[in-house]
Design a protein around this motif. Structure first.
Motif, PDB file in Angstrom:
ATOM      1  N   THR A   3       3.925  -2.120   8.440  1.00 17.29           N
ATOM      2  CA  THR A   3       4.154  -0.704   8.204  1.00 17.29           C
ATOM      3  C   THR A   3       5.651  -0.423   8.207  1.00 17.29           C
ATOM      4  OG1 THR A   3       2.057  -0.127   9.259  1.00 17.29           O
ATOM      5  CG2 THR A   3       3.689   1.631   9.030  1.00 17.29           C
ATOM      6  N   LEU A  23       3.590   3.008   2.527  1.00 16.14           N
ATOM      7  CA  LEU A  23       2.886   2.690   3.774  1.00 16.14           C
ATOM      8  C   LEU A  23       3.240   1.307   4.301  1.00 16.14           C
ATOM      9  CD1 LEU A  23      -0.653   4.146   2.933  1.00 16.14           C
ATOM     10  CD2 LEU A  23       1.212   5.237   4.194  1.00 16.14           C
ATOM     11  N   SER A  36       0.838  -1.198   0.000  1.00 11.81           N
ATOM     12  CA  SER A  36       0.000   0.000   0.000  1.00 11.81           C
ATOM     13  C   SER A  36       0.871   1.245   0.000  1.00 11.81           C
ATOM     14  CB  SER A  36      -0.943   0.009   1.216  1.00 11.81           C
ATOM     15  OG  SER A  36      -0.214   0.098   2.420  1.00 11.81           O
ATOM     16  N   LEU A  37       0.334   2.282  -0.579  1.00 11.04           N
ATOM     17  CA  LEU A  37       1.026   3.562  -0.640  1.00 11.04           C
ATOM     18  C   LEU A  37       0.012   4.685  -0.739  1.00 11.04           C
ATOM     19  CD1 LEU A  37       2.227   4.416  -4.197  1.00 11.04           C
ATOM     20  CD2 LEU A  37       1.290   2.149  -3.740  1.00 11.04           C
ATOM     21  N   GLU A  38       0.457   5.876  -0.383  1.00 11.88           N
ATOM     22  CA  GLU A  38      -0.365   7.075  -0.516  1.00 11.88           C
ATOM     23  C   GLU A  38       0.170   7.889  -1.685  1.00 11.88           C
ATOM     24  OE1 GLU A  38      -1.597   9.695   2.962  1.00 11.88           O
ATOM     25  OE2 GLU A  38      -0.127  10.989   1.926  1.00 11.88           O
ATOM     26  N   SER A  57       4.535  10.395  -3.723  1.00 15.13           N
ATOM     27  CA  SER A  57       4.099   9.098  -3.197  1.00 15.13           C
ATOM     28  C   SER A  57       4.667   8.917  -1.796  1.00 15.13           C
ATOM     29  CB  SER A  57       4.572   7.953  -4.103  1.00 15.13           C
ATOM     30  OG  SER A  57       5.990   7.964  -4.221  1.00 15.13           O
ATOM     31  N   LYS A  58       3.975   8.120  -0.988  1.00 16.32           N
ATOM     32  CA  LYS A  58       4.425   7.814   0.371  1.00 16.32           C
ATOM     33  C   LYS A  58       4.213   6.331   0.631  1.00 16.32           C
ATOM     34  CE  LYS A  58       3.545   8.938   5.253  1.00 16.32           C
ATOM     35  NZ  LYS A  58       2.712   9.738   6.179  1.00 16.32           N
ATOM     36  N   LYS A  86      -0.322  11.619  -4.037  1.00 14.47           N
ATOM     37  CA  LYS A  86      -0.859  12.979  -3.929  1.00 14.47           C
ATOM     38  C   LYS A  86      -0.478  13.793  -5.158  1.00 14.47           C
ATOM     39  CE  LYS A  86       1.036  15.896  -1.010  1.00 14.47           C
ATOM     40  NZ  LYS A  86       1.373  16.613   0.259  1.00 14.47           N
ATOM     41  N   ARG A 100      -4.426   0.470  -1.758  1.00 16.69           N
ATOM     42  CA  ARG A 100      -4.219  -0.713  -0.930  1.00 16.69           C
ATOM     43  C   ARG A 100      -4.232  -1.979  -1.791  1.00 16.69           C
ATOM     44  NH1 ARG A 100      -4.518   1.147   4.179  1.00 16.69           N
ATOM     45  NH2 ARG A 100      -5.801   3.011   4.575  1.00 16.69           N
ATOM     46  N   VAL A 130      -5.584  13.461  -2.902  1.00 18.54           N
ATOM     47  CA  VAL A 130      -4.810  12.471  -2.152  1.00 18.54           C
ATOM     48  C   VAL A 130      -5.616  11.180  -2.078  1.00 18.54           C
ATOM     49  CG1 VAL A 130      -3.647  11.941   0.027  1.00 18.54           C
ATOM     50  CG2 VAL A 130      -3.790  14.312  -0.762  1.00 18.54           C
ATOM     51  N   ASP A 131      -4.942  10.054  -2.283  1.00 19.34           N
ATOM     52  CA  ASP A 131      -5.632   8.769  -2.193  1.00 19.34           C
ATOM     53  C   ASP A 131      -4.675   7.725  -1.622  1.00 19.34           C
ATOM     54  OD1 ASP A 131      -7.615   6.917  -2.345  1.00 19.34           O
ATOM     55  OD2 ASP A 131      -7.616   6.722  -4.526  1.00 19.34           O
ATOM     56  N   THR A 132      -5.248   6.712  -0.997  1.00 21.81           N
ATOM     57  CA  THR A 132      -4.478   5.587  -0.484  1.00 21.81           C
ATOM     58  C   THR A 132      -4.760   4.362  -1.340  1.00 21.81           C
ATOM     59  OG1 THR A 132      -4.535   6.442   1.775  1.00 21.81           O
ATOM     60  CG2 THR A 132      -4.048   4.104   1.504  1.00 21.81           C
TER      61      THR A 132
END
Length: 219
Positions: free
Chosen positions: A142, A132, A74-76, A129-130, A78, A97, A93-95
């Motif tokens: 995590t 997760l 998973s990642l975030e 990107s981030k 933006k 999964r 912004v979206d996550t």
């Protein structure tokens, strides 16, 4: 540092035959997601003749890549858009999964369409990107991204610009002749010239133009 790299080799034989080889490879951390490419909107800096019509929604999409060793789960993501004055006018912004990106896998994502297109001008886009979670020993955990330098693009002071323009917009840019301080003998004709520019989207031809020359009082 980790990330995607490219090896290019150029070979020229004694007979003059040349050949090129290109190979992409990864130098990987365990946990590393990268924002690889802004797919849309099209960049006006590299496509100078592409402009979006005023009032028409603009699609926003990007490509992300797992450049780490562990599978990304998973990642975030933006996206941000700034107007020509530098003001932030759009954020999405979206996550994501259960993406299951293995090493080298890429993921294309479509953000919400940009609809604030009622003003002409040059806009800029940032995508980030981030990381997760990843799979570690078969378990989703995590984690912290071990290389933050590839999370956002553009980088290094660069900009990804796109332009919104009128369908038809012609502009008078300059008068090249006569210039300031121009003088000529009495009764000697000359041909005035100027520079016009098409700032719109549609190609223009047979554009009517007008030049007016005034005689200054007392001259």
């Amino acid at each position: 540092t980790g990330g995607a790299d490219r090896l290019s080799v150029h070979f020229t034989s004694s007979s003059g035959i040349s050949q090129d080889w290109v190979k992409e490879f990864l130098v990987a951390f365990n946990n590393d997601i990268s924002t690889k490419q802004i797919v849309l909107p099209y960049q006006s800096d590299t496509s100078p003749f592409f402009k979006y019509p005023i009032g028409v929604p603009v699609p926003v999409s990007a490509k992300f890549q797992n450049v780490g060793l562990n599978t990304v789960k998973s990642l975030e993501v933006k996206a941000q858009i700034f107007n020509s004055a530098g003001a932030l006018i759009y954020t999405d912004v979206d996550t994501l999964r259960n993406v299951s990106l293995q090493t080298g896998d890429e993921y294309n994502y479509d953000f919400a369409t940009f609809v604030q297109t009622d003003q002409v001008g040059v806009y800029s886009v940032n995508i980030c990107s981030k990381l997760l979670t990843t799979l570690v020993n078969g378990q989703e955990v995590t984690v912290q991204d071990q290389q933050l330098g590839n999370d956002c693009i553009p980088q290094g002071g660069q900009q990804h610009h796109f332009e919104i323009a009128y369908e038809v917009e012609a502009a008078a840019v300059a008068i090249t002749k006569p210039g300031n301080g121009f003088s000529i003998c009495t009764n000697k004709p000359f041909v005035p010239t100027g520079v016009l520019k098409n700032n719109g989207i549609t190609d223009l031809s047979d554009v009517p133009v007008q030049l007016i020359i005034y005689k200054l009082p007392g001259r």
